[in-house]
Write a protein that holds these residues in place. Sequence first.
Motif: not given
Length: 466
Positions: A348-358, A383-387, A391-397
């Motif tokens: 789930e952490t990697m999924a957040l990294l791949q979803r973020y716009r960067w 996931p909690d270790d990420l900025p 995390r918010h970018a992932g939670s939107v969806q």
Amino acid sequence: MQSAAKILVIDDDAVARDLLAEALKKEGYEVEAFAGGAEAIERGRKAPVDLVLTDIRMGAVDGLTVLREFKKFSPDTPIVLLTAFGSLEGAIEAMKQGAYDYLAKPFKKEEIKLVVQRSLEHCRLVRENARYRAELRDREEWSQMVGSSPAMLEVYKLVARVSEGRSTVLLEGESGTGKELIAKAIHTNSPRRDKPFVPVNCAALPDALLESEMFGHEKGAFTGATAAKTGLFETANGGTLFLDEIGDLGAALQVKLLRVMQDQEVRRVGGTSSVKVDVRIIAATNRDLASLVREGKFRDDLYYRLNVVRIVLPSLAERREDIPLLAYHFLRKYTGGASHPVKGFLPETMALLQRYRWPGNVRELENAIERAVSLSHGPFVMPDDLPEAIRHAGSVQEEKPASKDARPEEALLTLDEVEKRHLIRVLKETKGNKVRAAKILGIDRRTLYRMAERFGIDLGEEPENG
């Protein structure tokens, strides 16, 4: 289209074998069925498979032999044992030898589907991790340049082709895409590699100071010039001068730079003679130089001098397939000095990294991984270790409020999911201490390892004893 997973079914009971094979084919898998272990082992040696389902009690070559042989030539292929209730103890013993799971006969269709899906996901994660590690090893010679996307492969090709020549190179790309790394790669792969690589940021200094830095000055050339100074062009003689943020160069310096490029000689500020220099120029910008030329803010003759070979670096959003490889690269970089080992990322952490716009590209990703390694308490980045922005970018969806029309069962977790989340929580609380985690869970360490493996969590090497 992704190809179907390849599964071997081995059972000397023809009825049970055919029923299982048929059920798996209906799920879309590519299934090969065998009545004996020897034929299946021979098949496995010829080409890799994704999963083996084998009965324990068979003829001369039983399920345990199949398990041992596959572990020798294909250790990442999960083996699931099929057993009658009477041989359950044998199945448990076989799991200690490396079997992934077991199915007790007679088994239910849903039970088969769950075990097969879990086994294939485990196989995918193991092979993916191995691939990332292998790719990282292969790229040691390219130092910090990481990425295997088509866009980056094009960049590598251009770097390889221009490195041997003398042509000026213009690098274009957003901030944080690694323009200086590419410039260094061109230099270190060129015949000039033993000469200086001198970077200068054209936006960091006022024009008067930048002129003195680039071209040098003579003693007394201006107030404060108490001694003669060698400029960066002379310092880089025989090597490469990297002019970063060239789009911010002032009009007067644009003229001086053009003259140096044409004449291959520099005159220090306040000087009366010129010095011959042999310098290759690589320029970089995050601005649209062609537009600046049209607006009259950048000289067209200098633009054409710089734009002999143009390399455009893709943004991270344009090469999302490189994010896992980059994440593991930075993880390895920052765990070197960490007080506790961080071995990888939860899915789930990697999924957040791949979803973020960067928007900050690779530089932002590197900072996020460095932060996560510093904050992580366990063997895996949570996931909690990420900025928060990531995390918010992932939670939107993913974390939309439950609709009042949603069915109650959709809000409930499966027993497996509850078990997995509890295991992750305990590992986090114990900071990856396996002895403490096993004690809290009320199981021995071998069972802890099997649980972690079942959920795709890597705990490192399994202990030989205990």
